[in-house]
Design an enzyme around this catalytic site. Structure first.
Site, PDB file in Angstrom:
ATOM      1  N   LYS A  88       0.792  -1.305  -0.194  1.00  0.00           N
ATOM      2  CA  LYS A  88      -0.320   0.073  -0.032  1.00  0.00           C
ATOM      3  C   LYS A  88       1.027   1.731  -0.263  1.00  0.00           C
ATOM      4  O   LYS A  88       0.761   2.201  -0.662  1.00  0.00           O
ATOM      5  CB  LYS A  88      -0.659   0.355   1.280  1.00  0.00           C
ATOM      6  N   ARG A 164     -10.777  -0.317   7.929  1.00  0.00           N
ATOM      7  CA  ARG A 164     -10.930  -1.487   8.772  1.00  0.00           C
ATOM      8  C   ARG A 164     -11.431  -2.510   9.096  1.00  0.00           C
ATOM      9  O   ARG A 164     -10.622  -3.276   9.661  1.00  0.00           O
ATOM     10  CB  ARG A 164      -8.903  -1.448   9.497  1.00  0.00           C
ATOM     11  N   ARG A 199      12.422  -4.877   5.763  1.00  0.00           N
ATOM     12  CA  ARG A 199      11.102  -3.521   5.320  1.00  0.00           C
ATOM     13  C   ARG A 199      12.007  -2.716   6.293  1.00  0.00           C
ATOM     14  O   ARG A 199      12.208  -3.482   7.170  1.00  0.00           O
ATOM     15  CB  ARG A 199      10.053  -3.193   5.300  1.00  0.00           C
ATOM     16  N   ARG A 228      10.142  -0.769  11.447  1.00  0.00           N
ATOM     17  CA  ARG A 228       9.071  -0.263  11.959  1.00  0.00           C
ATOM     18  C   ARG A 228       9.168  -0.947  13.503  1.00  0.00           C
ATOM     19  O   ARG A 228       9.669  -2.329  13.652  1.00  0.00           O
ATOM     20  CB  ARG A 228       7.965  -0.395  11.559  1.00  0.00           C
ATOM     21  N   ARG A 239      -1.010  -9.183  12.813  1.00  0.00           N
ATOM     22  CA  ARG A 239      -1.444  -8.421  12.075  1.00  0.00           C
ATOM     23  C   ARG A 239      -2.230  -8.897  10.847  1.00  0.00           C
ATOM     24  O   ARG A 239      -3.022  -8.510  10.151  1.00  0.00           O
ATOM     25  CB  ARG A 239      -0.084  -6.963  11.374  1.00  0.00           C
TER      26      ARG A 239
END
Ligand code: AP5
Length: 295
Positions: A88, A164, A199, A228, A239
């Site tokens: 995203k 969400r 990431r 993160r 998640r």
């Protein structure tokens, strides 16, 4: 690979939830046409054809923001959704660099609150660490406030990671924010964990990297990359679980304006498909305005 764009026909609603959408997915190009060669279904109007040519020329300069004449008079209102690490944020960077929309990412708004240590941030972090949804009382007003800023109304918005849940979607509708298009990035689960763990983020430019798929260009950038706090294998599994529990209820509310894009393809190809849909949407909006003016 699935053809695109297409509706998730297995879950199609008989009655659209959006009584007055700005465009209709039936007007989307035939999936058999390639993204670069589709024709528009609206009747040919010289002005629109000219805009089409300009738009195609602009497509070739994908790093450039659309010239002001190529923008629809009514700004675009786009939502992008998908599992954690479906791409995203990566696609939003590409979309905003071309379409100059205001990027509103619920996760970024929450992380900013966590960063400053506000009461909302402290509470949000408890949920984010467990991979759960932050309560609506925090998220809904945060997103609503950002959508209500003058730049969002003027330039159009790209809402990332919101809604969400069905309650978040309902709240947005109640506040009068109706999207034109809902983009769903579809990525097989086994790819997602790998993407999250690799990431890295550049705190200077905000760019998203991946140690394998999108490595930093220089040693200097590599040295300053950060990770993160919720990007661990353990947390991404939580998640994903949260995502899987909620995704269907959200999709069912937007399926009349949803396009599903195969997000496992290289990011440039994913963007080309989204770009094609957005170009078409712009033309649909222009045609709608011209049609209204003509009558
Ligand atoms: P959020 O920040 O939104 O996280 P997320 O949904 O888990 O999504 P990510 O940001 O992890 O991934 P992405 O899809 O943006 O992928 P990216 O482009 O970075 O939310 C975090 C938390 O905040 C939630 O868990 C929740 O607690 C809370 N929250 C957020 N919104 C909320 C809401 N509305 N309500 C309640 N709580 C909320 O890409 C990932 C990696 O893959 C990168 O390394 C990238 O380089 C790579 N990559 C991207 N595309 C490709 C590609 N095509 N090919 C190969 N690699 C690729």
């Amino acid at each position: 690979m699935a053809s695109w764009p297409y509706l998730n026909s297995s879950t199609m609603l008989s009655k659209p939830k959006h009584p007055n959408p700005s465009f209709c997915l039936h007007d989307f190009p035939n999936p058999q046409h390639s993204s670069s060669s589709f024709s528009f279904t609206a009747s040919p109007i010289a002005a629109v054809n000219s805009a089409t040519r300009r738009c195609r020329q602009t497509n070739r300069r994908s790093s450039l923001i659309l010239a002001s004449t190529d923008k629809p008079r009514e700004p675009l209102k786009i939502m992008i959704s998908g599992a954690p690490a479906s791409g995203k944020g990566t696609q939003c960077q590409l979309i905003t660099s071309k379409y100059d929309l205001v990027h509103i990412a619920a996760g970024d708004l929450l992380r900013a609150e966590v960063e400053v240590g506000s009461a909302n941030g402290k509470k949000a972090k408890e949920y984010m660490e467990k991979g759960q949804l932050v309560p609506d009382e925090i998220v809904v007003m945060m997103v609503k406030d950002r959508l209500s800023q003058p730049d969002s109304a003027e330039k159009g918005w790209l809402l990332d990671g919101y809604p969400r849940s069905s309650s978040q979607a309902t709240a947005l509708e109640a506040f009068g924010f109706h999207p034109d298009l809902f983009i769903l990035l579809d990525v097989p689960q086994e790819i997602l964990v790998d993407r999250v763990v690799g990431r890295r983020l550049d705190p200077v430019t905000g760019r998203i990297y991946h140690l394998t798929y999108s490595p930093p260009e220089t040693e200097e950038i590599a040295a300053r990359l950060t990770q993160r706090f919720d990007d661990t294998e353990e947390r991404v599994k939580l998640r994903l679980q949260t995502h899987n529990q909620n995704v269907e209820s959200v999709l069912s509310m937007f399926e009349d304006i949803t396009i599903k894009v195969d997000g496992s393809l290289p990011k440039e190809i994913v963007f080309a498909k989204i770009d094609s849909a957005l170009s078409d949407l712009i033309h649909q909006k222009k045609n709608a305005i011209l049609g209204t003016t003509a009558t």
